[in-house]
Design a protein around this motif. Sequence first.
Motif, mmCIF file in Angstrom:
data_model
loop_
_atom_site.group_PDB
_atom_site.id
_atom_site.type_symbol
_atom_site.label_atom_id
_atom_site.label_comp_id
_atom_site.label_asym_id
_atom_site.label_seq_id
_atom_site.Cartn_x
_atom_site.Cartn_y
_atom_site.Cartn_z
ATOM 1 N N ALA A 1 0.885 -1.123 -0.012
ATOM 2 C CA ALA A 1 0.106 0.071 -0.196
ATOM 3 C C ALA A 1 0.849 1.355 0.081
ATOM 4 O O ALA A 1 0.415 2.239 -0.434
ATOM 5 N N ASP A 2 2.080 1.203 0.606
ATOM 6 C CA ASP A 2 2.860 2.356 0.658
ATOM 7 C C ASP A 2 4.439 1.875 0.813
ATOM 8 O O ASP A 2 4.584 0.636 0.891
ATOM 9 N N ASP A 3 5.450 2.923 1.071
ATOM 10 C CA ASP A 3 6.773 2.392 1.089
ATOM 11 C C ASP A 3 6.910 1.630 2.206
ATOM 12 O O ASP A 3 7.866 0.983 2.503
ATOM 13 N N ASN A 4 6.267 1.828 3.418
ATOM 14 C CA ASN A 4 6.529 1.447 4.805
ATOM 15 C C ASN A 4 6.314 -0.096 4.576
ATOM 16 O O ASN A 4 7.107 -1.094 5.154
ATOM 17 N N GLU A 5 5.171 -0.433 3.910
ATOM 18 C CA GLU A 5 4.983 -1.983 3.593
ATOM 19 C C GLU A 5 5.840 -2.564 2.815
ATOM 20 O O GLU A 5 6.283 -3.619 3.012
ATOM 21 N N ALA A 6 6.307 -1.881 1.785
ATOM 22 C CA ALA A 6 7.155 -2.227 0.797
ATOM 23 C C ALA A 6 8.481 -2.472 1.498
ATOM 24 O O ALA A 6 9.359 -3.491 1.099
ATOM 25 N N ASP A 7 9.056 -1.735 2.646
ATOM 26 C CA ASP A 7 10.375 -1.843 3.105
ATOM 27 C C ASP A 7 10.133 -3.022 4.009
ATOM 28 O O ASP A 7 11.243 -3.814 4.094
ATOM 29 N N ALA A 8 9.044 -3.250 4.609
ATOM 30 C CA ALA A 8 8.846 -4.479 5.519
ATOM 31 C C ALA A 8 8.859 -5.820 4.796
ATOM 32 O O ALA A 8 9.733 -6.569 5.150
ATOM 33 N N ILE A 9 8.551 -5.812 3.620
ATOM 34 C CA ILE A 9 8.670 -6.787 2.759
ATOM 35 C C ILE A 9 9.786 -7.184 2.308
ATOM 36 O O ILE A 9 10.116 -8.367 2.231
ATOM 37 N N ALA A 10 10.550 -6.086 1.935
ATOM 38 C CA ALA A 10 11.997 -6.330 1.492
ATOM 39 C C ALA A 10 12.830 -6.835 2.713
ATOM 40 O O ALA A 10 13.636 -7.646 2.455
ATOM 41 N N ILE A 11 12.791 -6.116 3.903
ATOM 42 C CA ILE A 11 13.359 -6.690 5.013
ATOM 43 C C ILE A 11 12.865 -8.487 5.334
ATOM 44 O O ILE A 11 13.910 -9.083 5.555
#
Length: 172
Positions: free
Chosen positions: A150-160
């Motif tokens: 939904a946003d960059d925060n979720e994208a970062d968590a997925i990447a982590i």
Amino acid sequence: MAHVSLTPTPMSAPCPGVPVILALDLGTTTGWALQAADGLITSGTVSFRPSRYDGGGMRYLRFRGWLEQLAHDAGAITAIHFEEVRRHVGTDAAHVYGGLLATLTSWAETAGVAYQGVPVGTIKRHATGKGNANKDAMMAAARARGFSPADDNEADAIAILLWALETRGGVQ
């Protein structure tokens, strides 16, 4: 308010007995991604923005309660990986991050859950090939892997989470 997207991992079938791993992008809007014991990956965001009637510690109490509920719903969390931020643009962001980090690490110590910070550049390099990738590139990288952040925060968590799974927490 929380946003949750249920995105199955690209694996062909769930793998029973897989460790439960939580990845966090800490902030007022915290991004999270979780691999459950059945191999299913879920992700989303949750806001810890205080209301005008909240005392200074309420966001951290809500964060702790959210962690406890997540651990109850997901089962025993084996490991937590979070974005280790060393530089913040604003003082308020630094204070919020520090408070969330203190809450996370004290909760993990109490619950007996291993935790590890992952440098921002390491996450970005693993996801995009560039250690200084911007928010759009991180979103695109998550989408290229079959997720719908939904946003960059979720994208970062997925990447982590993907970094943690693919490098076994940095061992490989």
